[in-house]
Design a protein around this motif. Structure first.
Motif, PDB file in Angstrom:
ATOM      1  N   TYR A   1       0.904  -1.245  -0.101  1.00 12.37           N
ATOM      2  CA  TYR A   1      -0.002  -0.010   0.161  1.00 12.37           C
ATOM      3  C   TYR A   1       0.626   1.233  -0.033  1.00 12.37           C
ATOM      4  CZ  TYR A   1      -3.963  -3.023   1.185  1.00 12.37           C
ATOM      5  OH  TYR A   1      -4.954  -3.998   1.427  1.00 12.37           O
ATOM      6  N   LEU A   2       1.975   1.400   0.570  1.00  8.49           N
ATOM      7  CA  LEU A   2       2.833   2.722   0.882  1.00  8.49           C
ATOM      8  C   LEU A   2       3.683   3.104  -0.223  1.00  8.49           C
ATOM      9  CD1 LEU A   2       3.542   2.300   4.620  1.00  8.49           C
ATOM     10  CD2 LEU A   2       1.564   3.697   3.453  1.00  8.49           C
ATOM     11  N   PRO A   3       3.741   4.283  -0.431  1.00 15.10           N
ATOM     12  CA  PRO A   3       4.918   4.602  -1.449  1.00 15.10           C
ATOM     13  C   PRO A   3       6.427   3.922  -1.294  1.00 15.10           C
ATOM     14  CG  PRO A   3       3.839   6.570  -0.336  1.00 15.10           C
ATOM     15  CD  PRO A   3       3.437   5.488   0.341  1.00 15.10           C
ATOM     16  N   LYS A   4       6.894   3.977  -2.503  1.00 14.18           N
ATOM     17  CA  LYS A   4       8.240   3.113  -2.207  1.00 14.18           C
ATOM     18  C   LYS A   4       9.378   4.147  -2.439  1.00 14.18           C
ATOM     19  CE  LYS A   4       5.944  -0.623  -2.427  1.00 14.18           C
ATOM     20  NZ  LYS A   4       4.621  -0.024  -2.697  1.00 14.18           N
ATOM     21  N   PRO A   5      10.309   3.917  -1.643  1.00 13.16           N
ATOM     22  CA  PRO A   5      10.818   2.696  -0.913  1.00 13.16           C
ATOM     23  C   PRO A   5      10.249   2.963   0.512  1.00 13.16           C
ATOM     24  CG  PRO A   5      12.631   4.219  -0.728  1.00 13.16           C
ATOM     25  CD  PRO A   5      11.722   4.774  -1.955  1.00 13.16           C
ATOM     26  N   THR A   6      10.090   1.736   1.192  1.00 10.83           N
ATOM     27  CA  THR A   6       9.365   1.775   2.310  1.00 10.83           C
ATOM     28  C   THR A   6       9.899   0.600   3.274  1.00 10.83           C
ATOM     29  OG1 THR A   6       7.294   1.758   3.565  1.00 10.83           O
ATOM     30  CG2 THR A   6       7.325   0.277   1.659  1.00 10.83           C
ATOM     31  N   LYS A   7      10.319   0.778   4.551  1.00 12.19           N
ATOM     32  CA  LYS A   7      10.606  -0.169   5.452  1.00 12.19           C
ATOM     33  C   LYS A   7      10.120   0.026   6.845  1.00 12.19           C
ATOM     34  CE  LYS A   7      15.199  -0.909   3.149  1.00 12.19           C
ATOM     35  NZ  LYS A   7      16.805  -0.917   3.598  1.00 12.19           N
ATOM     36  N   VAL A   8      10.098  -1.326   7.343  1.00 11.01           N
ATOM     37  CA  VAL A   8       9.302  -1.248   8.816  1.00 11.01           C
ATOM     38  C   VAL A   8      10.489  -0.833   9.618  1.00 11.01           C
ATOM     39  CG1 VAL A   8       9.209  -3.001  10.603  1.00 11.01           C
ATOM     40  CG2 VAL A   8       7.925  -3.390   8.525  1.00 11.01           C
ATOM     41  N   GLU A   9      11.911  -0.766   9.549  1.00 17.33           N
ATOM     42  CA  GLU A   9      12.791  -0.486  10.194  1.00 17.33           C
ATOM     43  C   GLU A   9      13.109   1.225  10.461  1.00 17.33           C
ATOM     44  OE1 GLU A   9      13.674  -4.362   8.867  1.00 17.33           O
ATOM     45  OE2 GLU A   9      13.108  -2.561   7.992  1.00 17.33           O
ATOM     46  N   TRP A  10      12.203   1.893   9.495  1.00 15.96           N
ATOM     47  CA  TRP A  10      12.170   3.410   9.484  1.00 15.96           C
ATOM     48  C   TRP A  10      11.070   3.915  10.217  1.00 15.96           C
ATOM     49  CZ3 TRP A  10      12.332   4.212   3.442  1.00 15.96           C
ATOM     50  CH2 TRP A  10      13.392   3.713   2.857  1.00 15.96           C
ATOM     51  N   SER A  11      10.130   3.077  10.816  1.00 12.85           N
ATOM     52  CA  SER A  11       9.130   3.556  11.678  1.00 12.85           C
ATOM     53  C   SER A  11       9.484   3.691  13.123  1.00 12.85           C
ATOM     54  CB  SER A  11       8.054   2.362  11.435  1.00 12.85           C
ATOM     55  OG  SER A  11       7.001   2.823  12.627  1.00 12.85           O
ATOM     56  N   ALA A  12       8.920   4.948  13.760  1.00 12.93           N
ATOM     57  CA  ALA A  12       9.329   5.281  14.996  1.00 12.93           C
ATOM     58  C   ALA A  12       8.418   4.463  16.111  1.00 12.93           C
ATOM     59  CB  ALA A  12       9.104   6.458  15.271  1.00 12.93           C
ATOM     60  N   THR A  13       7.545   3.397  15.676  1.00 14.78           N
ATOM     61  CA  THR A  13       6.804   2.627  16.558  1.00 14.78           C
ATOM     62  C   THR A  13       7.347   1.313  16.818  1.00 14.78           C
ATOM     63  OG1 THR A  13       5.258   1.570  14.573  1.00 14.78           O
ATOM     64  CG2 THR A  13       4.807   3.693  15.368  1.00 14.78           C
ATOM     65  N   PRO A  14       6.841   0.705  17.910  1.00 14.88           N
ATOM     66  CA  PRO A  14       7.602  -0.404  18.471  1.00 14.88           C
ATOM     67  C   PRO A  14       7.420  -1.679  17.469  1.00 14.88           C
ATOM     68  CG  PRO A  14       6.213   0.592  20.212  1.00 14.88           C
ATOM     69  CD  PRO A  14       5.828   1.170  18.862  1.00 14.88           C
ATOM     70  N   PRO A  15       8.749  -2.495  17.520  1.00 16.54           N
ATOM     71  CA  PRO A  15       8.643  -3.674  16.309  1.00 16.54           C
ATOM     72  C   PRO A  15       7.678  -4.794  16.857  1.00 16.54           C
ATOM     73  CG  PRO A  15      10.806  -3.008  17.012  1.00 16.54           C
ATOM     74  CD  PRO A  15       9.948  -2.228  17.953  1.00 16.54           C
ATOM     75  N   GLY A  16       6.835  -5.063  15.479  1.00 13.67           N
ATOM     76  CA  GLY A  16       5.904  -6.263  15.757  1.00 13.67           C
ATOM     77  C   GLY A  16       4.569  -5.905  16.436  1.00 13.67           C
ATOM     78  N   ARG A  17       4.313  -4.828  16.793  1.00 13.09           N
ATOM     79  CA  ARG A  17       3.128  -4.269  17.372  1.00 13.09           C
ATOM     80  C   ARG A  17       2.219  -4.221  16.634  1.00 13.09           C
ATOM     81  NH1 ARG A  17       4.581  -1.929  22.696  1.00 13.09           N
ATOM     82  NH2 ARG A  17       6.233  -3.295  23.344  1.00 13.09           N
TER      83      ARG A  17
END
Length: 577
Positions: A287-303
């Motif tokens: 869904y999101l624009p590219k490039p996109t990575k989980v690691e760039w998010s400021a939210t807790p991993p896996g939640r």
């Protein structure tokens, strides 16, 4: 229903998630006499709300009026319509403006919540009609977590970026005074540090401040209020799917707890407040624009992995704005579980942001959502040279101001920084040309950009992007810098660079709801018994970010709206045919 799921208790309302919207919903439902259960996937409660600034955007609120402030429903609606445009049905905008002040006043009078108005915090889009120069954002006071007892151990810890020196609680008003270097800011910092250090009883137990601040204060006060009401909260309970009856009404949900799937029946409804899908790489890629990575998010991993989104889609729910997030540029720090958002620092004078061509592409002081949106737009124009972007500053900036995890060098000199941060969190060189080579940025472009910005700093007029040209930009500028508190030259070596990724503080799109908070199908019909609030729903703010607290404000307000609708639906069920 999964065949192995065993039937457990029945409640009037089950709330999925434990962020501000979810906990608010549980409070209102309990106060309406309904039995309530909260289920939370993590071993901590608070979600991304606990990591936030805790601000709540409430136009026409009673706090501002009590201090002699002027605002109106009509002015706020004009501003919202100008911000959101045609993306959101006006009935939802009106529902928000009608109910946000009522929601906030009820919580202030009937719970442990304690807020005050941020009189000088401006709306983000000062160029739009109806924008206010202050008074619409509400700021939480510090909260003594002793009221939580042992439950404090289950509170999602605050992000280090929201704490003074990564550990001391302070309000947004404290932070603003220090960042803008207003009169008395040094004494304020001394007082905050002494208050922390002299709390000997707390220091013997933990480095964690006894007082919660910002989003942590919001969540702690809501949790304490729920404890007063004896509302159960199940941690480590993974929401799996929704259950419907033959008429399509949601009558329960399946969760996994203690290694076993369980069916929880509901009499009135399920309120989904479980966050977005930013921690699901497959959904980001979809869904999101590219490039996109989980690691760039400021939210807790896996939640926040999109459980509510997928469960709603499985029963025919409509969705909207899945290609948007609450964007913010982020910096990754070794050994930290999540990236750090860069919010206010971009407005400080003496730092600029450039792409791989060494060119600026945005007013650095703009709101964080718009900043990353411009990153993606410029990334297309430059054929992939703007994600990541680079923030550039000199030794003068380094001495006086913070940037992400780097405290000012007068507090944290380079010699005291972890060695793993060099060429990982920050890059350093004696000349701009050498710095450009270190980070792979065009040296000629960077040199020309710095020369141009230095000229703007002298005149106070940013001819390219008008940085510092409005009250929002200047809010976090240095009030001692003239003629423009957001502009200063970059001249003194060594020079520094830090990488900015296209991060987020949660996704913005999700299940589509109406003005009652009910989840709807593609044809607009309601899925009876199902409500969605917060980041698992499509934001009432559309793709805009009108002001500080425009994430939490709608989450909590539509929690209030949803519970009121549940009460009305319950009353109808008791009326004889």
């Amino acid at each position: 229903m999964t065949s192995q799921a065993k039937v457990t208790d029945t409640y009037d309302v089950v709330v999925v998630g434990s962020g501000a919207g979810a906990l608010t919903a549980a409070i209102f439902a309990a106060d309406k006499g309904m039995s309530v259960l909260i289920v939370e996937k993590s071993d901590k409660y608070g979600g991304t709300s606990a990591l936030s600034g805790g601000g709540i955007w409430v136009p026409n609120n009673h706090f501002f009026k009590a201090k002699g402030g002027s605002d109106s429903y009509e002015k706020a609606l004009t501003y919202l319509k100008a911000s959101v445009g045609e993306q959101v049905d006006e009935s939802r905008l009106r529902a928000y403006l009608d109910n946000a002040p009522k929601m906030m006043q009820y919580l202030q009078e009937n719970t442990r919540l304690n807020y005050t108005v941020a009189e000088r915090y401006p709306d983000y889009y000062q160029h739009l009609p109806g924008a206010a120069a202050g008074g619409r954002t509400l700021d939480p006071e510090l909260f003594d977590t002793s009221a939580l007892g042992d439950e404090v151990d289950n509170l999602q810890p605050a992000s280090p970026t929201t704490l003074l020196m990564g550990k001391i609680a302070w309000t947004a008003r404290h932070a603003h005074k220090a960042m803008a270097r207003e009169r008395g800011w040094r004494l304020l910092l001394v007082w905050l540090m002494l208050r922390y250090k002299l709390d000997f009883k707390q220091r013997r137990k933990t480095k964690r401040d006894r007082r919660a601040a910002l989003g942590n204060a919001l969540i702690a006060s809501l949790r304490a209020s729920l404890m007063d009401r004896k509302v159960p909260l199940w941690l480590n309970t993974d929401f799996r799917e929704l259950v419907q009856n033959d008429e399509g009404r949601v009558t329960g949900l399946i969760v996994k707890r203690n290694g076993q799937e369980q069916l929880i029946n509901v009499r009135q409804g399920v309120i989904l407040g479980s966050g977005g899908f930013e921690q699901n790489q497959a959904l980001r890629d979809k869904y999101l624009p590219k490039p996109t990575k989980v690691e760039w998010s400021a939210t807790p991993p896996g939640r926040n992995t999109g459980a509510a989104l997928e469960a709603g889609q499985a029963i025919g729910a409509a969705t909207a704005m899945l290609d948007w997030a609450w964007w913010t540029p982020t910096i990754s720090v070794p050994k930290e579980e999540k990236a750090r958002g860069v919010f206010a620092e971009r407005a400080f004078p003496g730092a600029i942001v450039v792409n791989g061509e060494g060119k600026r592409f945005v007013n650095e002081a703009v709101g964080y959502l718009e900043f990353v949106d411009e990153m993606y737009k410029d990334n297309i124009k430059t054929n992939g040279k703007t994600v990541p972007a680079w923030v550039i500053f000199d030794a003068h900036f380094r001495f006086n101001y913070a940037m992400g995890p780097l405290m000012p060098s007068q507090v944290m000199p380079d010699s005291r920084m972890p060695k793993s941060w060099h060429k990982n969190v920050y890059w350093k060189a004696d000349s701009l040309e050498a710095l450009a080579a270190e980070i792979g940025v065009d040296a000629t472009g960077l040199k020309h950009t710095v020369e141009r910005v230095n000229g703007f700093a002298a005149t106070g007029n940013d001819e390219d992007f008008q940085r510092g040209g409005n009250v929002f930009d200047r809010y976090y500028g240095d009030s001692n810098v003239k003629p423009n508190p957001c502009l200063a030259p970059i001249k003194k070596g060594p020079f520094y660079a830090m990488r900015l990724d296209a991060g987020d503080i949660g996704t913005k799109g999700g299940l589509l709801t109406n003005e009652k908070g009910c989840v709807v199908r593609e044809d607009g019909s309601e899925i009876q018994g199902l409500y969605a609030i917060g980041n698992c729903s499509a934001s009432v703010m559309g793709t805009s970010y009108p002001g500080a607290g425009a994430t939490l404000g709608p989450a909590m307000t539509f929690a209030y709206i949803a519970v009121n609708d549940l009460v009305q639906q319950k009353a109808k069920q008791k009326v004889p045919a």
